[in-house]
Design an enzyme around this catalytic site. Structure first.
Site, mmCIF file in Angstrom:
data_model
loop_
_atom_site.group_PDB
_atom_site.id
_atom_site.type_symbol
_atom_site.label_atom_id
_atom_site.label_comp_id
_atom_site.label_asym_id
_atom_site.label_seq_id
_atom_site.Cartn_x
_atom_site.Cartn_y
_atom_site.Cartn_z
ATOM 1 N N ARG A 379 9.227 18.083 -23.172
ATOM 2 C CA ARG A 379 9.586 18.334 -24.570
ATOM 3 C C ARG A 379 8.724 17.452 -25.475
ATOM 4 O O ARG A 379 8.248 16.391 -25.070
ATOM 5 C CB ARG A 379 11.059 18.016 -24.816
ATOM 6 C CG ARG A 379 11.538 18.418 -26.210
ATOM 7 C CD ARG A 379 12.923 17.890 -26.548
ATOM 8 N NE ARG A 379 13.295 18.274 -27.894
ATOM 9 C CZ ARG A 379 14.338 17.797 -28.556
ATOM 10 N NH1 ARG A 379 15.118 16.898 -27.994
ATOM 11 N NH2 ARG A 379 14.607 18.198 -29.783
ATOM 12 N N HIS A 380 8.561 17.878 -26.714
ATOM 13 C CA HIS A 380 7.777 17.114 -27.690
ATOM 14 C C HIS A 380 8.474 15.796 -28.053
ATOM 15 O O HIS A 380 9.619 15.541 -27.674
ATOM 16 C CB HIS A 380 7.561 17.951 -28.953
ATOM 17 C CG HIS A 380 8.855 18.392 -29.586
ATOM 18 N ND1 HIS A 380 9.659 17.545 -30.324
ATOM 19 C CD2 HIS A 380 9.499 19.589 -29.567
ATOM 20 C CE1 HIS A 380 10.729 18.197 -30.743
ATOM 21 N NE2 HIS A 380 10.665 19.442 -30.292
ATOM 22 N N HIS A 565 9.135 22.788 -25.931
ATOM 23 C CA HIS A 565 10.409 22.481 -26.577
ATOM 24 C C HIS A 565 11.486 22.164 -25.540
ATOM 25 O O HIS A 565 11.284 22.377 -24.337
ATOM 26 C CB HIS A 565 10.822 23.659 -27.450
ATOM 27 C CG HIS A 565 9.747 24.080 -28.402
ATOM 28 N ND1 HIS A 565 9.621 23.556 -29.673
ATOM 29 C CD2 HIS A 565 8.706 24.962 -28.260
ATOM 30 C CE1 HIS A 565 8.571 24.093 -30.275
ATOM 31 N NE2 HIS A 565 7.993 24.955 -29.438
#
Length: 638
Positions: A379-380, A565
């Protein structure tokens, strides 16, 4: 505020109470509360909700629940009768609980302390809780000498369950005891208690991964069931409104910024219903505080999952084996029993602890011969709009659209956007700390000798920046190029408004010194993404683009990193493992639990085309939040 004034208005002023003749000084807790001016129904609810611990505890509960909209709701609590072990066997079970959780992770059995269930949950009015305790005391006194000592237990294991079962003869005696309690409770309180009809047992583990069975079975076999043990019949209660909610514990304080937000105090518990999360923003959940009874929105990274029994109230217990007089274990005054349970460490909520297991780093190129292919999905990092709020642009852009850094966690500069700075509203960058998070992950990959051959990411700026900083940590930012793949974007149903974000084109990203491959042709171009797509469409899109990425990289390197995401960790790996996607509600709840830089590893099983999740080559990243600080508001005196 009106509710607060109403509560205080019902408390008789101290000077009037002192002058009134006949004031109760040494009566029951209820009498004392009534003499203080509390309404009977509220006093009884406070005593039931605190286990009759003390007048002070009941008063504290009442004042903390001033804003509780259900303070005067007559809904009763739910009660249950358990047998709980004490002594050496209890310590051995506690050791099993801790070791099994540490080695194999949490399973369903860890939600409740070791016990034998004697009846189903039943409701009892607040005014009749004392009588319920009398019913248990009467029943125990009748059955005191009829139980086997020690209680005979047998280990039983199956593919998804491990437990200690009470041998049949003793189990029948316990069932008759439970039936007698049900009859006594009905007589004294008019409640309906349904005795447990299934085989009586102590659950050790269930709903665990099949691969953990041998380890759990070996740990269970180390429990000596003949160890000394006294069993105590114990009554617990819970708030019936939250019986099907998830229990969470607050780990960081939070002061509300808006009227619909909930104040958080470390140690408090939050009840969360999955049904109430459909309209919340990313990074936020809707929940109810145990301490205040108030509901509101709260940041999900300020809480952690807690055991189901953490919020249960202990009401009292009586030994069914030893000869200690029951008067020494008075019902409703469970200080002795409570201390015993806390000493054993059973059922209590432990402070936030990070347990790092020895981990063998994944050394992808250290062995000769063919290597397994690995897919890493991440995930970012921390994003600006979540940290600084929905209207963060007004904090750092002036009227002419010029960027002005107003906080140390804001980046020194932002890439220019051809559509203007308003495009950042739907495509926020990561914070300075988000960059640091990503570099930490890259450095950890470097230290573990993990080689990354290909990097793909979602077109969201936060994902591109995260991937770039991971490469910097890996010291590969000048060698590897990021392939921006629109097919990796999150579920478009979560995008506000009627249009998708106006992402920065790869050429402009490269011009902003981000390591982007400007020659890459995406498998799913932006034009193929539809706003408000269905859940099935999103899941199938993620699976399809992941398969195409894997196929594209075959024979060109073994390891692929996808930076996208929170939802991508599940959507990109689930069907690769040959599993069916979960339903959308469960999917949403799972996604909420994935933090910034959440990282998973998937490994191909030979040439079968089937992949399986494996331990990542790096340790997880955990950090705490820091709220906003204004020295003028906090320190400057008027």
């Amino acid at each position: 505020m009106a509710a607060r004034e109403e509560l205080y208005s019902k408390v008789t002023p101290r000077r009037d109470r002192l002058q009134r003749p006949g004031t109760v000084k040494h009566g029951s807790a209820l009498d004392v509360l009534l003499s203080m001016g509390f309404p009977r129904a509220r006093a009884q609810k406070a005593l039931a909700s605190t286990g009759g611990r003390s007048v002070q505890a009941a008063c504290d509960w009442l004042f903390s629940h001033v804003g509780d909209p259900f303070l005067d709701d007559p809904l009763p609590r739910e009660y249950v009768l358990y047998l709980r072990p004490t002594g050496p066997l209890a310590q051995k079970l506690s050791d099993f609980w801790q070791q099994s959780k540490q080695i194999c992770g949490k399973n369903k059995a860890h939600n409740i302390f070791p016990h034998i269930t004697l009846c189903q949950f039943f409701m009892c009015e607040d005014s009749k809780v004392d009588a319920l305790g009398e019913a248990l005391q009467t029943t125990v006194s009748r059955w005191k000498c009829k139980f086997s000592a020690p209680l005979p237990l047998e280990l039983y294991t199956s593919s998804n369950f491990i437990g200690l079962f009470v041998k049949e003869d003793s189990a029948e005696v316990l069932k008759k005891f439970a039936a007698d309690f049900a009859a006594e409770a009905a007589s004294k309180t008019e409640v309906h208690v349904e005795p447990h009809k299934k085989q009586l047992h102590v659950t050790l583990a269930y709903h665990f991964q099949a691969s953990h069975l041998p380890t759990l079975e070996k740990l269970a076999q180390n429990i000596d069931v003949k160890l000394g043990c006294d069993w105590v019949a114990t009554i617990f209660s819970r708030d019936i409104r939250f019986a099907n909610h998830e229990t969470l514990q607050v780990i960081y304080p939070y002061s509300p910024q808006n009227d619909d937000e909930l104040e958080l105090v470390p140690g408090d518990f939050i009840f969360m219903s999955p049904m109430e999360q459909t309209s919340t923003s990313e990074g936020w959940i809707y929940g109810t505080s145990l301490t205040t009874g108030c509901s509101g929105l709260l940041p999900e990274n300020y809480i952690t999952k807690a055991d189901e029994c953490s919020t249960w109230i202990f009401h009292g217990s009586y030994s069914i084996l030893n000869t200690v007089s029951s008067s020494s274990l008075a019902f409703g005054d469970g200080a002795l029993e409570r201390r015993q349970y806390e000493d054993q460490g059973l059922g209590e909520t432990t402070p936030l602890t990070i347990i790092c297991q020895p981990m063998q780093p994944l050394r992808v190129n250290s062995q000769p011969g063919p290597q397994k292919r690995c897919l890493f999905v991440c995930r970012h990092g921390e994003r600006m709009d979540v940290v600084f709020g929905k209207y963060w642009l007004s904090q750092c852009f002036d009227a002419k659209g010029r960027y002005i850094r107003t906080n140390l966690n804001m980046p020194h500069s932002l890439p220019q956007r051809s559509g203007g700075f308003r495009d950042y509203e739907k495509d926020a960058p990561i914070t300075v700390f988000g960059c640091m998070q990503a570099r930490l992950v890259g450095e950890a990959l470097l230290e573990s000798n993990t080689v990354i051959d290909h990097v793909y990411c979602s077109p969201s700026l936060r994902c591109v920046q995260t991937a770039h900083n991971i490469l910097k940590g890996l010291q590969q930012d000048n060698h590897l190029k990021i392939r921006v793949e629109p097919g990796l974007f999150e579920w478009t149903k979560w995008v506000a408004g009627s249009t998708l974000p106006a992402w920065i084109p790869p050429s402009e990203l490269a011009a902003a010194n981000l390591s982007v491959d400007t020659t890459y042709r995406p498998h799913i171009p932006v034009s193929k993404l539809a706003i408000s797509e269905s859940y099935d469409t999103y899941i199938n899109r993620s699976f399809q683009v992941t398969k195409e990425i894997i196929s594209e990289c075959k024979s060109k390197g073994n390891n692929i990193l996808i930076v996208a995401h929170a939802s991508s960790l599940e959507a990109c790996t689930c069907q690769l493992q040959g599993l069916s996607p979960q339903n959308s509600k469960d999917f949403v709840q799972m996604v909420r639990k994935i933090p910034y830089l959440g990282f998973c590893s998937c490994e191909e099983l030979g040439e079968t085309g089937i992949w399986q999740l494996t331990d990542p080559p790096i340790l997880p990243l955990t950090h705490g939040p820091t709220g906003g600080f204004n020295w003028r508001e906090t320190l400057l005196q008027e």
